[in-house]
Design a protein around this motif. Structure first.
Motif, PDB file in Angstrom:
ATOM      1  N   GLY A 224      25.224  76.175  31.565  1.00 36.71           N
ATOM      2  CA  GLY A 224      26.080  75.679  32.595  1.00 36.71           C
ATOM      3  C   GLY A 224      27.304  74.920  31.862  1.00 36.71           C
ATOM      4  O   GLY A 224      28.367  74.855  32.320  1.00 36.71           O
ATOM      5  N   MET A 225      26.704  73.884  31.277  1.00 35.61           N
ATOM      6  CA  MET A 225      27.322  72.790  30.722  1.00 35.61           C
ATOM      7  C   MET A 225      28.618  73.517  29.729  1.00 35.61           C
ATOM      8  O   MET A 225      29.757  73.286  29.469  1.00 35.61           O
ATOM      9  CB  MET A 225      26.968  71.659  30.111  1.00 35.61           C
ATOM     10  CG  MET A 225      25.978  71.086  30.909  1.00 35.61           C
ATOM     11  SD  MET A 225      24.864  69.715  29.915  1.00 35.61           S
ATOM     12  CE  MET A 225      26.055  68.603  29.285  1.00 35.61           C
ATOM     13  N   LEU A 226      27.860  74.431  28.770  1.00 31.86           N
ATOM     14  CA  LEU A 226      28.896  75.256  27.788  1.00 31.86           C
ATOM     15  C   LEU A 226      29.862  76.114  28.434  1.00 31.86           C
ATOM     16  O   LEU A 226      30.982  76.221  28.014  1.00 31.86           O
ATOM     17  CB  LEU A 226      27.835  76.303  27.085  1.00 31.86           C
ATOM     18  CG  LEU A 226      27.023  75.481  25.909  1.00 31.86           C
ATOM     19  CD1 LEU A 226      25.856  76.467  25.187  1.00 31.86           C
ATOM     20  CD2 LEU A 226      28.035  74.842  24.713  1.00 31.86           C
ATOM     21  N   GLY A 227      29.471  76.635  29.576  1.00 28.58           N
ATOM     22  CA  GLY A 227      30.457  77.501  30.299  1.00 28.58           C
ATOM     23  C   GLY A 227      31.694  76.622  30.726  1.00 28.58           C
ATOM     24  O   GLY A 227      33.093  76.968  30.704  1.00 28.58           O
ATOM     25  N   THR A 228      31.363  75.397  31.411  1.00 25.82           N
ATOM     26  CA  THR A 228      32.415  74.547  31.857  1.00 25.82           C
ATOM     27  C   THR A 228      33.418  73.940  30.723  1.00 25.82           C
ATOM     28  O   THR A 228      34.338  73.977  30.811  1.00 25.82           O
ATOM     29  CB  THR A 228      31.806  73.415  32.737  1.00 25.82           C
ATOM     30  OG1 THR A 228      31.275  74.142  33.892  1.00 25.82           O
ATOM     31  CG2 THR A 228      33.201  72.454  33.304  1.00 25.82           C
ATOM     32  N   ALA A 229      32.483  73.521  29.817  1.00 26.47           N
ATOM     33  CA  ALA A 229      33.060  72.925  28.280  1.00 26.47           C
ATOM     34  C   ALA A 229      34.134  73.895  27.889  1.00 26.47           C
ATOM     35  O   ALA A 229      35.323  73.392  27.485  1.00 26.47           O
ATOM     36  CB  ALA A 229      31.944  72.400  27.416  1.00 26.47           C
ATOM     37  N   GLY A 230      33.548  75.149  27.590  1.00 22.32           N
ATOM     38  CA  GLY A 230      34.424  76.286  27.247  1.00 22.32           C
ATOM     39  C   GLY A 230      35.732  76.516  27.944  1.00 22.32           C
ATOM     40  O   GLY A 230      36.683  76.522  27.440  1.00 22.32           O
ATOM     41  N   GLN A 231      35.650  76.509  29.298  1.00 21.91           N
ATOM     42  CA  GLN A 231      36.872  76.500  30.090  1.00 21.91           C
ATOM     43  C   GLN A 231      37.688  75.397  30.037  1.00 21.91           C
ATOM     44  O   GLN A 231      38.989  75.640  29.696  1.00 21.91           O
ATOM     45  CB  GLN A 231      36.436  76.712  31.567  1.00 21.91           C
ATOM     46  CG  GLN A 231      35.780  77.825  32.160  1.00 21.91           C
ATOM     47  CD  GLN A 231      35.414  78.080  33.396  1.00 21.91           C
ATOM     48  OE1 GLN A 231      35.789  77.172  34.135  1.00 21.91           O
ATOM     49  NE2 GLN A 231      34.761  79.386  34.019  1.00 21.91           N
ATOM     50  N   TYR A 232      37.311  74.163  29.916  1.00 23.36           N
ATOM     51  CA  TYR A 232      37.999  72.904  29.839  1.00 23.36           C
ATOM     52  C   TYR A 232      38.778  73.217  28.348  1.00 23.36           C
ATOM     53  O   TYR A 232      39.990  72.824  28.559  1.00 23.36           O
ATOM     54  CB  TYR A 232      37.106  71.797  30.039  1.00 23.36           C
ATOM     55  CG  TYR A 232      37.836  70.462  29.746  1.00 23.36           C
ATOM     56  CD1 TYR A 232      38.666  69.962  31.019  1.00 23.36           C
ATOM     57  CD2 TYR A 232      37.909  69.831  28.528  1.00 23.36           C
ATOM     58  CE1 TYR A 232      39.458  68.759  30.612  1.00 23.36           C
ATOM     59  CE2 TYR A 232      38.781  68.789  28.188  1.00 23.36           C
ATOM     60  CZ  TYR A 232      39.459  68.118  29.355  1.00 23.36           C
ATOM     61  OH  TYR A 232      40.099  66.936  29.249  1.00 23.36           O
ATOM     62  N   LEU A 233      38.000  73.453  27.309  1.00 26.37           N
ATOM     63  CA  LEU A 233      38.625  73.210  26.070  1.00 26.37           C
ATOM     64  C   LEU A 233      39.730  74.435  25.865  1.00 26.37           C
ATOM     65  O   LEU A 233      40.989  74.116  25.328  1.00 26.37           O
ATOM     66  CB  LEU A 233      37.637  73.578  25.095  1.00 26.37           C
ATOM     67  CG  LEU A 233      36.739  72.485  24.622  1.00 26.37           C
ATOM     68  CD1 LEU A 233      35.363  73.027  24.171  1.00 26.37           C
ATOM     69  CD2 LEU A 233      37.266  71.255  23.981  1.00 26.37           C
TER      70      LEU A 233
END
Length: 310
Positions: A224-233
């Protein structure tokens, strides 16, 4: 993934270093997420994984709300968000299912067909004029898809159609974001999208629910953290440079995932997947470059027409 139009103009020679770093980091996040989905699918149904990715991703988005306050949630298009996120949730469910049932490289390669559907949708829903060269690229791209899928052969599986359906839904999401990004900032889009995915993905998860084991929980949180971080970046990279300029960097995800799939799962992409992926990526890249060129020409023409005549 979230697709947003770029807010800045650049050329490859002037590509900001920060945009490059953000884009490469986002591809690592999304590629790692795909690998974790495959690992988690050994114990849980992909639909449940999609919900837990949304749930933990929503928690990971809380710092954006803390930093920017409740103003982050402000939008006058909440109904549009719900429809857009419902389509995005379907794309996520189908994409996760495809990752669980296809070789990773093939699933990621088929996801790159999304720009082909975006071009078709832009003609139908946005009234955009697409000329011969872009239509030729779309046709070439679908030929690449046929090379990967190989209908009528022993290499064809129904899972590849699910991956294509996910790409089609992702294309619809991209078109919708063209409207949202005109008025809402990237943080608002990321937060609202991530939060709305939680209730929208829950019904499918309930049908196949089983409680994850304690050893799997850290992996799901990381997913979940990777998914949100990927979207943000990704969204912030597109604030610094054009999507067409950054596109080659996003294709590194396929290389990254292929290496991890070979290392962790002993999966090696066959020659059909490699050849088809090259055609699809080439066509998608051409479409992105062509659209960016036409957009710059349109902006320049509007500026010239808007100048006072002496």
């Amino acid at each position: 993934m979230l697709n947003l139009p770029a807010a800045a103009s650049s050329t490859p020679a002037a590509l900001p270093r920060r945009a490059v770093l953000l884009m490469v980091a986002s591809t690592v996040c999304f590629g790692s997420m795909a690998v974790l989905i495959r690992i988690a699918s050994k114990q849980l149904h992909p639909f449940e994984i999609a919900f837990l990715r949304s749930f933990f991703g929503a928690l990971a988005a809380l710092p954006l709300l803390w930093r920017n306050g409740l103003a982050t949630l402000h939008t006058d298009r909440i109904g549009f968000y719900v429809v857009r996120c419902a389509i995005g949730a379907v794309a996520m469910l189908a994409g996760f299912w495809a990752i669980a049932h296809l070789p990773l490289a093939q699933a990621i390669a088929l996801s790159y067909s999304s720009p082909l559907f975006v071009t078709i949708g832009a003609v139908i829903f946005l009234g955009e004029l697409v000329r011969r060269r872009r239509w030729s690229a779309v046709i070439a791209g679908f030929i690449g898809v046929l090379v990967i899928v190989r209908p009528g052969t022993d290499g064809f599986t129904a899972a590849s159609l699910v991956a294509l359906f996910s790409a089609l839904c992702s294309g619809a999401v991209t078109i919708s974001i063209k409207f949202l990004a005109r008025r809402d900032p990237p943080d608002t889009i990321v937060v609202l999208t991530t939060w709305l995915w939680v209730p929208l993905s829950l019904p499918a998860a309930v049908l196949v629910w089983q409680w994850p084991t304690a050893d799997l929980l850290p992996l799901l949180i990381a997913l979940g953290m990777l998914g949100t971080a990927g979207q943000y970046l990704w969204t912030h990279a597109l604030k610094l440079a054009e999507a067409s300029t950054l596109a080659p960097l996003s294709y590194l995800q396929l290389v990254f995932v292929s290496v991890l799939a070979w290392w962790l799962f002993n999966e090696t992409p066959d020659e059909w997947t490699v050849a088809g992926a090259a055609i699809v990526i080439g066509a998608s890249f051409y479409i992105a470059r062509r659209e960016a060129k036409l957009a710059r020409e349109r902006i320049l023409r509007e500026r010239i027409e808007g100048e006072p005549q002496i």
